[in-house]
Design an enzyme around this catalytic site. Structure first.
Site, PDB file in Angstrom:
ATOM      1  N   TYR A 206      33.483   4.420  37.998  1.00 45.75           N
ATOM      2  CA  TYR A 206      32.112   3.932  37.947  1.00 45.75           C
ATOM      3  C   TYR A 206      31.699   3.797  36.486  1.00 45.75           C
ATOM      4  O   TYR A 206      32.407   4.246  35.585  1.00 45.75           O
ATOM      5  CB  TYR A 206      31.164   4.884  38.701  1.00 45.75           C
ATOM      6  CG  TYR A 206      31.066   6.274  38.120  1.00 45.75           C
ATOM      7  CD1 TYR A 206      30.121   6.595  37.150  1.00 45.75           C
ATOM      8  CD2 TYR A 206      31.944   7.280  38.537  1.00 45.75           C
ATOM      9  CE1 TYR A 206      30.040   7.865  36.608  1.00 45.75           C
ATOM     10  CE2 TYR A 206      31.868   8.561  38.004  1.00 45.75           C
ATOM     11  CZ  TYR A 206      30.917   8.845  37.041  1.00 45.75           C
ATOM     12  OH  TYR A 206      30.847  10.106  36.502  1.00 45.75           O
TER      13      TYR A 206
ATOM     14  N   SER B 223      28.800  15.948  37.809  1.00 45.71           N
ATOM     15  CA  SER B 223      28.713  16.907  38.914  1.00 45.71           C
ATOM     16  C   SER B 223      27.600  17.949  38.741  1.00 45.71           C
ATOM     17  O   SER B 223      26.905  18.265  39.718  1.00 45.71           O
ATOM     18  CB  SER B 223      30.063  17.606  39.119  1.00 45.71           C
ATOM     19  OG  SER B 223      31.019  16.673  39.574  1.00 45.71           O
TER      20      SER B 223
ATOM     21  N   LYS C 262      44.234  18.929  39.878  1.00 47.78           N
ATOM     22  CA  LYS C 262      44.136  18.890  41.344  1.00 47.78           C
ATOM     23  C   LYS C 262      45.416  19.345  42.045  1.00 47.78           C
ATOM     24  O   LYS C 262      45.360  19.968  43.106  1.00 47.78           O
ATOM     25  CB  LYS C 262      43.733  17.486  41.810  1.00 47.78           C
ATOM     26  CG  LYS C 262      42.297  17.123  41.448  1.00 47.78           C
ATOM     27  CD  LYS C 262      41.905  15.767  42.012  1.00 47.78           C
ATOM     28  CE  LYS C 262      40.468  15.422  41.645  1.00 47.78           C
ATOM     29  NZ  LYS C 262      40.014  14.152  42.264  1.00 47.78           N
TER      30      LYS C 262
ATOM     31  N   THR D 242      38.808  18.660  38.773  1.00 49.02           N
ATOM     32  CA  THR D 242      39.067  17.270  38.425  1.00 49.02           C
ATOM     33  C   THR D 242      40.341  17.197  37.578  1.00 49.02           C
ATOM     34  O   THR D 242      41.056  18.199  37.430  1.00 49.02           O
ATOM     35  CB  THR D 242      37.831  16.662  37.723  1.00 49.02           C
ATOM     36  OG1 THR D 242      38.069  15.270  37.516  1.00 49.02           O
ATOM     37  CG2 THR D 242      37.513  17.341  36.410  1.00 49.02           C
TER      38      THR D 242
ATOM     39  N   ALA E 171      49.200   4.681  43.792  1.00 47.90           N
ATOM     40  CA  ALA E 171      49.823   5.685  44.665  1.00 47.90           C
ATOM     41  C   ALA E 171      49.796   7.059  44.007  1.00 47.90           C
ATOM     42  O   ALA E 171      50.585   7.930  44.345  1.00 47.90           O
ATOM     43  CB  ALA E 171      51.260   5.275  44.996  1.00 47.90           C
TER      44      ALA E 171
ATOM     45  N   SER F 157      31.336  14.776  32.985  1.00 45.81           N
ATOM     46  CA  SER F 157      31.117  14.951  34.423  1.00 45.81           C
ATOM     47  C   SER F 157      29.636  14.942  34.800  1.00 45.81           C
ATOM     48  O   SER F 157      28.815  15.613  34.180  1.00 45.81           O
ATOM     49  CB  SER F 157      31.750  16.263  34.897  1.00 45.81           C
ATOM     50  OG  SER F 157      31.449  16.478  36.270  1.00 45.81           O
TER      51      SER F 157
ATOM     52  N   THR G  32      55.042   1.532  40.315  1.00 45.15           N
ATOM     53  CA  THR G  32      56.328   2.152  40.652  1.00 45.15           C
ATOM     54  C   THR G  32      56.468   2.170  42.164  1.00 45.15           C
ATOM     55  O   THR G  32      55.792   2.940  42.853  1.00 45.15           O
ATOM     56  CB  THR G  32      56.396   3.599  40.108  1.00 45.15           C
ATOM     57  OG1 THR G  32      56.045   3.594  38.724  1.00 45.15           O
ATOM     58  CG2 THR G  32      57.779   4.185  40.287  1.00 45.15           C
TER      59      THR G  32
END
Length: 288
Positions: free
Chosen positions: A228, A20, A69, A65, A131, A18, A156
């Site tokens: 990324y 962050s 979530k 993360t 999705a 991460s 799906t």
């Protein structure tokens, strides 16, 4: 005057990769906010206990993360409309009132597309590939930009249908055409091209083929991968080879972090500057 720093972290599994902590350290430095921000590797079966313990020890908030979530949304005592729509949260705020959940992913991608890339979403045709949680976290904010239509496609089909049903009311409110297309229909000559194509699937991580034919692109399309770095490269190469403007999700990462920071601190950090610095840092690292 106290030297105590307000504590924040990003919780995930895995989480070592991460960026962050670097982003929030720069935000804190540039805004003069007294805080610390760390990575927290959370046991897969111990998320709720970890959150409660962090809050009890004085933590002020956290980012969340994969794969937590959905659990973050369930754990919260209050939640934003974005969380209710997505069924997932990436930001928790701790206070005497309990745990408040928000989802800044959608705000992040909208800010990166419209402000950093300079591409308007309003009135455009958008194709959303995937999705899952990433798509769900962004769809509401994309709808609020009032594109002409958003087409959702997923391996799906039932999952894509469920996602658009979940967002049918907000789409109607903003007069956005929200539909789903089966993957094989995208492959036909009847399929239209799109102004913005967003890859929210895990195909980049898996090194799989791009989950759409090149016919979905036109010469002025923005092709955007939520990933990324090396993970996004296959999609970016595909988009560039077909003449589209290719963009990775680094800006989304920085912009969603800026929204979280503003929720916690009441201060909007200079995200554009930090994004430029992070891109430069990654280029330097890649060169070594």
């Amino acid at each position: 005057m106290t030297n105590t720093l307000d504590a924040y972290c990003v919780m995930g599994n895995p989480v070592a990769h991460s960026r962050s902590p670097w982003i929030h350290a720069r935000f804190a430095e540039l805004t003069g906010q007294p805080l610390s921000y760390d990575r927290a590797l959370v046991p897969l079966d111990g998320f709720a206990d970890f959150v409660r313990d962090f809050a009890a020890r004085g933590g002020k908030g956290c980012n969340v993360t994969v794969p937590f979530k959905l659990q973050a949304a369930e754990l919260a005592t209050s939640a934003s409309e974005r969380v209710r729509l997505a069924g997932a949260a990436n930001t928790l705020v701790f206070s005497a009132d309990g745990i408040h959940a928000d989802n800044t992913d959608g705000l992040g991608i909208v800010a990166d597309i419209t402000r950093n890339a300079g591409v308007p979403i309003t009135g455009r045709d958008v194709l959303l590939l995937g999705a899952g949680g990433a798509a769900a976290g962004s769809l509401g904010s994309l709808i609020e930009q009032q594109p002409h239509r958003i087409v959702v496609t997923n391996r799906t089909q039932a999952k894509a249908v469920a996602l658009i049903e979940q967002h049918a009311a907000i789409a109607a409110l903003h007069k956005v055409e929200l539909v789903t297309l089966e993957r094989q229909v995208l492959e036909t000559d009847l399929a239209q091209n799109f102004d913005i194509v967003i890859n929210a699937t895990a195909s980049s991580l898996a090194g799989a083929d791009v989950p759409a034919p090149s016919s979905v692109l036109h010469a002025r399309s923005l092709a955007y991968d939520m990933m990324y770095g090396p993970a996004a490269q296959n999609f970016l190469n595909w988009a560039s080879s077909h003449g589209a403007l290719a963009r990775d999700g680094l800006g989304m990462l920085v912009e969603q972090a800026a929204e979280s920071f503003a929720l916690w601190r009441g201060v909007r950090p200079p995200s554009t500057q930090v994004l430029a610095e992070l891109r430069a840092l990654l280029l330097t690292e890649a060169a070594h």
